[in-house]
Enzyme design. Structure first.
Site, PDB file in Angstrom:
ATOM      1  N   SER A 175       0.829  -1.206   0.000  1.00  0.00           N
ATOM      2  CA  SER A 175       0.000   0.000   0.000  1.00  0.00           C
ATOM      3  C   SER A 175       0.870   1.265   0.000  1.00  0.00           C
ATOM      4  CB  SER A 175      -0.929  -0.109   1.216  1.00  0.00           C
ATOM      5  OG  SER A 175      -1.988   0.797   1.141  1.00  0.00           O
ATOM      6  N   ASP A 230      -8.759  -5.491  -5.524  1.00  0.00           N
ATOM      7  CA  ASP A 230      -8.221  -4.494  -4.584  1.00  0.00           C
ATOM      8  C   ASP A 230      -8.412  -3.087  -5.179  1.00  0.00           C
ATOM      9  OD1 ASP A 230      -6.653  -2.775  -3.076  1.00  0.00           O
ATOM     10  OD2 ASP A 230      -4.853  -4.043  -3.129  1.00  0.00           O
ATOM     11  N   HIS A 293      -7.506  -5.937  -0.463  1.00  0.00           N
ATOM     12  CA  HIS A 293      -6.307  -5.120  -0.256  1.00  0.00           C
ATOM     13  C   HIS A 293      -5.452  -5.676   0.891  1.00  0.00           C
ATOM     14  CE1 HIS A 293      -3.714  -1.654  -0.388  1.00  0.00           C
ATOM     15  NE2 HIS A 293      -4.007  -1.306   0.847  1.00  0.00           N
TER      16      HIS A 293
END
Ligand SMILES: *[C@@H]1O[C@H](CO)[C@@H](O)[C@H](O)[C@H]1NC(C)=O
Ligand SMILES: *[C@@H]1O[C@H](CO)[C@@H](O)[C@H](O)[C@H]1NC(C)=O
Ligand SMILES: *[C@@H]1O[C@H](CO)[C@@H](O)[C@H](O)[C@H]1NC(C)=O
Ligand SMILES: *[C@@H]1O[C@H](CO)[C@@H](O)[C@H](O)[C@H]1NC(C)=O
Ligand SMILES: *[C@@H]1O[C@H](CO)[C@@H](O)[C@H](O)[C@H]1NC(C)=O
Length: 306
Positions: A175, A230, A293
């Site tokens: 991320s 995601d 995610h």
């Protein structure tokens, strides 16, 4: 983790009414070789481990996770050279480690977990990179977070590279952490100091020219891993709030994991998608599957309490 919940809801809610055509499932390559899966699994664990205070507050200890979350790291010889926490701007957090089993120097960044991280995620206006990459514009929050942090970490990396000349240098992260790893690998990698890049659920970092620059500068050493639908890796280019002003592109190649949340990943679950902004992978998906995610090749929360 709540990390990108805030970010993604704010980015994407305005676009929920949009309908996009279903992805054209044209598969460039059906699966990856077993060695590729082995490396992706290792760095997925290293990225997850950056959430553990035991690593980012450490100096000299083994890289750890909650029991069972990082099974490979548990078995190999790793040492945190320096953990780091709360570097500003960005509240950058993670660790620098040496992996004697695989002969690696690994810089791993944590994904968004704190106010300081989220504020930076939202600084999605772009700045030009002068000098090395004409025409490149990148996310200004990530650019300044990396820029300030680099002054702190690069001397340690150079020292380790001199001490372990055979070792490969790896930048990795999930991320927000993937975005910092991307800028670091691209801006600091040179012929004499090659840096390989492994990102998981990484947001788009810059414009099309920057995506081309990354592809050219990490050729063969750049692994941008995405998972099913995601929303994070496509958030900036598909948010009208962002894309009315700023142009964001995804980089190539993409390693698109198609298995479900909380499922093990096999070689046939990873498709290699070539080409900037190719919609045959994650970019062609829609929706707000935040669980996607947080699950890559395992749980991206290496530790539950930090
Ligand atoms: C980032 O680095 C610049 C230049 O070294 C410095 O002036 C600035 O204060 C730093 N910013 C933060 C938030 O630490
Ligand atoms: C920065 O990160 C540290 C470690 O997770 C956390 O304790 C702190 O509250 C964060 N600060 C901000 C401003 O988000
Ligand atoms: C680069 O980024 C700027 C700002 O987002 C955008 O206006 C421009 O079209 C982009 N150009 C290319 C070729 O990527
Ligand atoms: C901006 O995002 C919207 C919604 O996802 C999309 O329909 C549109 O094509 C995007 N615009 C650009 C310039 O990419
Ligand atoms: C991942 O780990 C977090 C924190 O330990 C936990 O809350 C979550 O349920 C786990 N997710 C999955 C899919 O196992």
């Amino acid at each position: 983790m709540l990390t990108s919940t805030v970010v993604i809801f704010c980015f994407l809610v305005p676009s929920l009414g949009w309908t996009m055509p279903a992805a054209d499932i044209h598969l460039e390559r059906r699966d990856v070789p077993p060695e590729t899966l082995t490396w992706l699994t290792l760095f997925s664990e290293y990225s997850a481990a950056a959430t553990c205070a035991a690593n980012f507050n450490s100096q000299g200890s083994k890289v750890v996770c909650d029991p069972g979350v990082c099974p490979i790291l548990e078995q190999i010889d790793t040492t945190v050279i320096t953990g780091f926490m709360g570097h500003n701007p960005g509240n950058t957090t993670g660790f620098l480690a040496v992996d004697k089993t695989n002969e690696l120097i690994v810089l791993s960044f944590r994904g968004s977990r704190t106010q300081g991280n989220w504020v930076t995620d939202f600084e999605y206006g772009q700045v030009p990179i002068y000098g090395i990459c004409p025409g490149c514009y990148v996310h200004h929050g990530y650019y300044y977070a990396w820029g300030n942090f680099s002054q702190y970490i690069m001397p340690s990396i150079n020292q380790l590279a001199a001490q372990y000349p055979r070792y490969h240098i790896i930048f990795t992260g999930h991320s927000f952490g993937g975005a910092l790893a991307t800028l670091g690998a691209v801006l600091e990698g040179t012929a004499n100091r090659p840096i390989s890049l492994y990102t998981f659920g990484c947001p788009q970092v810059g414009n099309h020219t920057f995506a081309q620059f990354i592809t050219g500068n990490t050729a063969g050493n750049g692994y941008r891993v995405t998972h099913s639908d995601d929303p994070v890796p496509r958030a900036f280019s598909t948010s009208p709030e962002v894309n009315k002003t700023w142009q964001y592109s995804t980089t190539s190649p993409e390693f698109w994991i198609t298995s479900g949340n909380d499922m093990p990943v096999t070689t046939s679950d990873i498709q290699v998608i070539w080409g900037i902004d190719n919609k045959n992978g994650n970019l062609g998906t829609t929706g707000l599957d935040l669980a996607a995610h947080n699950w890559y090749i395992g749980n991206m929360s290496g530790c539950s309490t930090n």
